[in-house]
Design an enzyme around this catalytic site. Structure first.
Site, PDB file in Angstrom:
ATOM      1  CB  CYS A 266     -31.060   3.618  28.363  1.00 17.41           C
ATOM      2  SG  CYS A 266     -30.539   3.716  30.344  1.00 17.41           S
TER       3      CYS A 266
ATOM      4  CG  ASP B 260      -2.205  -1.000   1.310  1.00 14.69           C
ATOM      5  OD1 ASP B 260      -2.041  -1.813   0.158  1.00 14.69           O
ATOM      6  OD2 ASP B 260      -2.763  -1.264   2.125  1.00 14.69           O
ATOM      7  CB  ALA B 261       3.923   2.279   1.981  1.00 10.33           C
ATOM      8  CD  GLU B 262       6.696  -1.376  -3.033  1.00 10.90           C
ATOM      9  OE1 GLU B 262       7.726  -1.667  -3.268  1.00 10.90           O
ATOM     10  OE2 GLU B 262       5.818  -2.156  -2.423  1.00 10.90           O
ATOM     11  CE1 TYR B 263      -2.414   2.243  -6.701  1.00  5.49           C
ATOM     12  CE2 TYR B 263      -3.247   3.485  -4.914  1.00  5.49           C
ATOM     13  CZ  TYR B 263      -3.499   3.179  -6.174  1.00  5.49           C
ATOM     14  OH  TYR B 263      -4.670   3.721  -6.836  1.00  5.49           O
TER      15      TYR B 263
ATOM     16  CE1 TYR C 162     -25.095  -8.372 -18.434  1.00  6.24           C
ATOM     17  CE2 TYR C 162     -24.563  -8.168 -16.077  1.00  6.24           C
ATOM     18  CZ  TYR C 162     -25.382  -7.754 -17.204  1.00  6.24           C
ATOM     19  OH  TYR C 162     -26.190  -7.018 -17.072  1.00  6.24           O
TER      20      TYR C 162
ATOM     21  CE  LYS D 266     -35.549 -13.620 -10.322  1.00  9.96           C
ATOM     22  NZ  LYS D 266     -35.782 -12.379 -10.584  1.00  9.96           N
TER      23      LYS D 266
ATOM     24  CE  LYS E 162     -31.418 -11.763 -13.454  1.00 13.66           C
ATOM     25  NZ  LYS E 162     -31.961 -10.773 -12.597  1.00 13.66           N
TER      26      LYS E 162
ATOM     27  CD  GLU F 294     -22.634 -14.923 -18.038  1.00 18.59           C
ATOM     28  OE1 GLU F 294     -23.087 -14.018 -17.611  1.00 18.59           O
ATOM     29  OE2 GLU F 294     -22.078 -15.253 -19.346  1.00 18.59           O
TER      30      GLU F 294
ATOM     31  CB  CYS G  12     -27.596   1.903  31.605  1.00 13.02           C
ATOM     32  SG  CYS G  12     -28.477   0.458  30.587  1.00 13.02           S
TER      33      CYS G  12
ATOM     34  CB  CYS H  64     -30.400   0.268  34.342  1.00 14.02           C
ATOM     35  SG  CYS H  64     -30.852   1.850  32.998  1.00 14.02           S
TER      36      CYS H  64
ATOM     37  CE  LYS I 143     -25.736 -13.680 -19.946  1.00 19.20           C
ATOM     38  NZ  LYS I 143     -24.667 -12.810 -19.874  1.00 19.20           N
TER      39      LYS I 143
ATOM     40  CG  ASP J 293     -30.458  -8.614  -6.781  1.00 18.37           C
ATOM     41  OD1 ASP J 293     -30.876  -8.391  -7.602  1.00 18.37           O
ATOM     42  OD2 ASP J 293     -31.015  -9.018  -5.493  1.00 18.37           O
TER      43      ASP J 293
ATOM     44  CB  SER K 267     -35.357  -7.629 -18.846  1.00 11.97           C
ATOM     45  OG  SER K 267     -36.557  -8.099 -19.574  1.00 11.97           O
ATOM     46  CG  LEU K 268     -31.972 -12.122 -18.624  1.00 18.62           C
ATOM     47  CD1 LEU K 268     -31.080 -12.540 -17.492  1.00 18.62           C
ATOM     48  CD2 LEU K 268     -31.652 -12.756 -19.953  1.00 18.62           C
TER      49      LEU K 268
ATOM     50  CB  CYS L 143     -33.621   1.390  30.457  1.00 22.64           C
ATOM     51  SG  CYS L 143     -32.114   0.110  30.146  1.00 22.64           S
TER      52      CYS L 143
HETATM   53  S1  IVH Z   1     -27.558 -10.928 -19.286  1.00 26.25           S
HETATM   54  C1  IVH Z   1     -30.002 -10.653 -22.786  1.00 26.25           C
HETATM   55  N1  IVH Z   1     -26.096 -11.806 -17.562  1.00 26.25           N
HETATM   56  O1  IVH Z   1     -30.277  -9.336 -14.892  1.00 26.25           O
HETATM   57  C2  IVH Z   1     -29.063 -10.514 -21.633  1.00 26.25           C
HETATM   58  N2  IVH Z   1     -27.655 -10.253 -17.174  1.00 26.25           N
HETATM   59  O2  IVH Z   1     -33.200  -9.507 -16.144  1.00 26.25           O
HETATM   60  C3  IVH Z   1     -29.359  -9.590 -20.709  1.00 26.25           C
HETATM   61  N3  IVH Z   1     -27.731  -9.772 -14.722  1.00 26.25           N
HETATM   62  O3  IVH Z   1     -30.779  -6.203 -16.191  1.00 26.25           O
HETATM   63  C4  IVH Z   1     -28.390  -9.690 -19.535  1.00 26.25           C
HETATM   64  N4  IVH Z   1     -26.290 -10.905 -13.925  1.00 26.25           N
HETATM   65  O4  IVH Z   1     -28.881  -6.507 -14.641  1.00 26.25           O
HETATM   66  C5  IVH Z   1     -26.914 -10.915 -17.858  1.00 26.25           C
HETATM   67  N5  IVH Z   1     -24.377 -12.624 -15.652  1.00 26.25           N
HETATM   68  C6  IVH Z   1     -25.327 -12.069 -16.221  1.00 26.25           C
HETATM   69  C7  IVH Z   1     -26.155 -11.256 -15.191  1.00 26.25           C
HETATM   70  C8  IVH Z   1     -27.281 -10.340 -15.747  1.00 26.25           C
HETATM   71  C9  IVH Z   1     -27.365 -10.066 -13.569  1.00 26.25           C
HETATM   72  C10 IVH Z   1     -29.074  -8.752 -14.566  1.00 26.25           C
HETATM   73  C11 IVH Z   1     -29.102  -7.530 -15.471  1.00 26.25           C
HETATM   74  C12 IVH Z   1     -30.119  -7.544 -16.167  1.00 26.25           C
HETATM   75  C13 IVH Z   1     -31.161  -8.468 -15.490  1.00 26.25           C
HETATM   76  C14 IVH Z   1     -31.804  -9.226 -16.601  1.00 26.25           C
END
Ligand code: IVH
Length: 678
Positions: free
Chosen positions: A433, A32-35, A232, A320, A118, A116, A438, A417, A296, A120, A81-82, A414
């Protein structure tokens, strides 16, 4: 290019590479120091030559002045979206649907899948032109997002220029990288703890924290949030020929983007399902919150052939994970007394299994939330847990409420006490309190004072705090330093053998050498956590200076606002607290910063981190620690990639094994002396 420009360019390249080693590969190769030294040099050069500052300089990761609003951004290629699957049946149906749409001569057995986790968090699209990050945008509704470039730049694992490593592929002319910004679970827990300490808003889960942090108009706030990123997908690329999802992930990783290591590439659909179930049961071991798994089709030509229906592609599906919510009966509402005397409610529940963990208690946050949701004893309630976040009561199920139930009334005294509870300020709902004697508060104060973030007294945990307070051996936190006078009484306690007492007393004695800011943190002044304490001691390096500081002088410190300043002056104005400080002084604490030795950085062990294991021939652990610190080194408790040396004595523990696994060099006591030139 002038020499200065060359030096600046070289520094940026070097710093960016070290950021990548640290944040993306988790494998730093400098201290860290060098950085810090590299960054300081770059900052200095840029200060002298402001005309040479560019947006892709690592100095720009601290955030920019606030915006009035985010600009809108049209996504050149929509961010879809998916579709969701909730069980294996849905997955087989998805595969069958694809099977019917495949080109002539192809069957589902010819397919390759990439699977992969997913994550959050929230989806973003990052545009790089000729290797420079020029725009970062949120997904928004998929067509139109928000321009959050300044915020994106503060995320240290997102490259400001690509390739990051000299061995990477050449930068494409243009590329849009897609991925997820998220907050790792451990960082989220620590962040919420700090928010609580500062009296600021808590986030319900890592997703909300990530979204709230990224959508800040003031990117300097984003810069302080522990955000991370996984790439991704590629939205589009000009100047590289990428034909499959697997190639895309490999290419992104080679350019220097963080790519999730837990990814499967396979032709076997059985293996896909196996992978999903494996992660479903082990989701709690992941360092991030995952709400499912994305499957995918690997081949881009096939993806195109299968196409998009509505706003979701046919070639991908999200399996999910089951929601981590359950309903159970709320048996009773109890309250905790915190370190500052704050009273917070929690629920005792009929035990319920949520995602493999039995939950018996859950937080009710605060009395305001509790009243707003009208949660009552006897209610059936929805309980939620996520990762290792504390389970929470979400809401009551009103249809199942017993007819004779009564609204909950917060306690007036409380529970420990019996002191009448008070509101700290008129405009705050929190109950306190205010009895400084206490015992429940005292236990929490002691626990905090001795904790890692404060005085770090080894072997002193909450159990000992509870016992010593209950036995009257500790009546305030300064009493910790008078325990040595009560050795006999300690020895009489159950489970306190001679060795344990001696170790405890030695650790207490050693803690007197802790830096002043740790002591200040340990006092538990409201809003003064370790970050604020460090700011304070920079400006006021002794307790006397701090005690005399006026509110205006405190507010003049960058990072200290009126609320913190008021809390500090109020604390020092109380006679009981002044007496407490005097008591610490009598115990022999220095209550000021150690004078900074000018040659600190040139001391022989500067920048090195040591771990001690086993019994050394002539030194006790504390002595060895003091020796290392006197020579400028640092001692930590566990072996990691960042450890420079492990000092090994007789009967070493698992730390030696860990050192061997990680290839960390070891020393004996003599070796340590030689290294320090002593
Ligand atoms: S692929 C068509 N890969 O999921 C491909 N999405 O409902 C679209 N997400 O809004 C996305 N991990 O925020 C993909 N490995 C992953 C993901 C991912 C999280 C989220 C992403 C997207 C939502 C799709």
């Amino acid at each position: 290019m002038s020499d200065i420009e060359k030096e600046i360019a070289a520094l940026r390249r070097e710093i960016n590479y070290h950021l990548y080693r640290y944040h993306t590969l988790d494998d730093p190769i400098i201290s860290d120091a060098e950085y810090d030294a590299l960054m300081n040099r770059l900052r200095q050069l840029e200060a002298e030559h402001p005309e040479l500052v560019t947006p892709d300089s690592p100095t720009q990761r601290v955030g920019a002045p606030p915006l009035d609003a985010f600009e809108k951004v049209n996504h050149p290629i929509p961010m879809t979206s998916l579709n969701n699957a909730f069980d294996d049946g849905d997955m087989h149906a998805w595969l069958a649907r694809i099977g019917r749409l495949l080109p002539d001569g192809m069957t589902v057995d010819d397919l390759e899948f990439v699977v992969e986790p997913k994550i959050d968090g929230l989806a973003v699209a990052l545009t790089y032109e000729n290797g420079i990050l020029t725009r970062g945008a949120t997904r928004g509704d998929g067509q139109v997002g928000e321009n959050v470039t300044a915020n994106i730049r503060t995320i240290k694992s997102i490259p400001l220029s690509i390739p990051v490593s000299p061995d990477g592929p050449p930068a494409p002319a243009r590329i849009e990288v897609r991925g997820e910004v998220y907050m790792p679970i451990a960082a989220f827990n620590e962040f919420n703890r700090q928010q609580a300490e500062k009296g600021e808003k808590l986030f319900a889960n890592p997703r909300n924290a990530a979204a709230g942090s990224l959508r800040q108009l003031d990117s300097r706030i984003t810069a302080e949030r522990p955000l991370a990123f996984f790439a991704y997908a590629i939205g589009y690329v000009e100047g590289a020929d990428i034909r499959t999802q697997k190639e895309a992930l490999d290419y992104l990783a080679a350019l220097g983007f963080p790519v999730n290591p837990d990814i499967l590439h396979t032709r076997s659909f059985d293996e896909v399902l196996h992978f999903i179930h494996n992660w479903m049961t082990r989701r709690d071991t992941l360092p991030y919150d995952a709400d499912g798994v994305v499957v995918k089709i690997n081949d881009f030509r096939l993806q195109e052939h299968l196409g998009v229906v509505g706003n979701a592609p046919r070639w991908a599906i999200a399996y999910k994970f089951p929601a981590r919510e359950a309903t159970t009966k709320l048996l009773e509402i109890k309250v905790n007394v915190g370190r500052t005397g704050q009273i917070t409610p929690y629920a005792n529940l009929e035990p319920v299994n949520i995602g493999g963990v039995t939950v018996r208690q859950a937080t009710l946050h605060n009395f305001e939330d509790l009243a707003k949701k009208d949660i009552r004893e006897g209610d059936t309630v929805v309980v939620k847990r996520a990762g290792d976040v504390i389970p929470q009561v979400v809401k009551p199920v009103l249809d199942l409420r017993p007819p004779d139930s009564k609204p909950y009334r917060p306690p007036e005294v409380c529970p420990t006490c019996g002191e009448k509870l008070a509101r700290f300020r008129e405009d705050e709902v929190a109950l306190f309190c205010i009895n400084s004697a206490c015992p429940a508060q005292l236990v929490r104060q002691v626990e905090y004072f001795v904790s890692r973030s404060a005085m770090d007294i080894e072997g002193f945990g909450i159990k000992i705090a509870e016992l010593l307070v209950a036995k009257g051996l500790i009546k305030d936190i300064a009493d910790i330093y008078f325990l040595a006078e009560k050795r006999e009484e300690l020895l009489a306690l159950e489970g306190f053998a001679e060795k344990k007492v001696d170790n405890l007393l030695a650790a207490i004695e050693a803690s007197k050498q802790q830096p002043f800011d740790r002591f200040l943190t340990g006092l538990g002044i409201r809003y003064v956590g370790s970050v604020v304490a460090r700011l304070l001691v920079e400006a006021f390096p002794s307790i006397d200076a701090l005690q005399q500081a006026s509110q205006a002088e405190l507010e003049a410190i960058d990072g200290i606002g009126p609320r913190i300043a008021e809390s500090i002056t109020a604390w020092f104005s109380r006679p009981a607290n002044q007496a407490l400080i005097e008591k610490f002084r009598r115990a022999g604490l220095k209550l000021r910063m150690a004078p900074r030795s000018p040659e600190a950085a040139s001391r022989p062990l500067a920048g090195l981190t040591f771990v001690l294991t086993g019994t050394l021939p002539t030194w006790s652990r504390e002595e060895a620690k003091a020796f290392i610190e006197q020579h400028g080194g640092k001692v930590t408790g566990s072996v990691s990639k960042k450890t420079s040396y492990v000092v090994v004595g007789e009967n070493p523990g698992s730390k030696l094994e860990k050192a061997r696994q990680l290839g960390i060099p070891t020393l004996d006591e003599d070796g340590l002396r030689r290294l320090a030139g002593a």
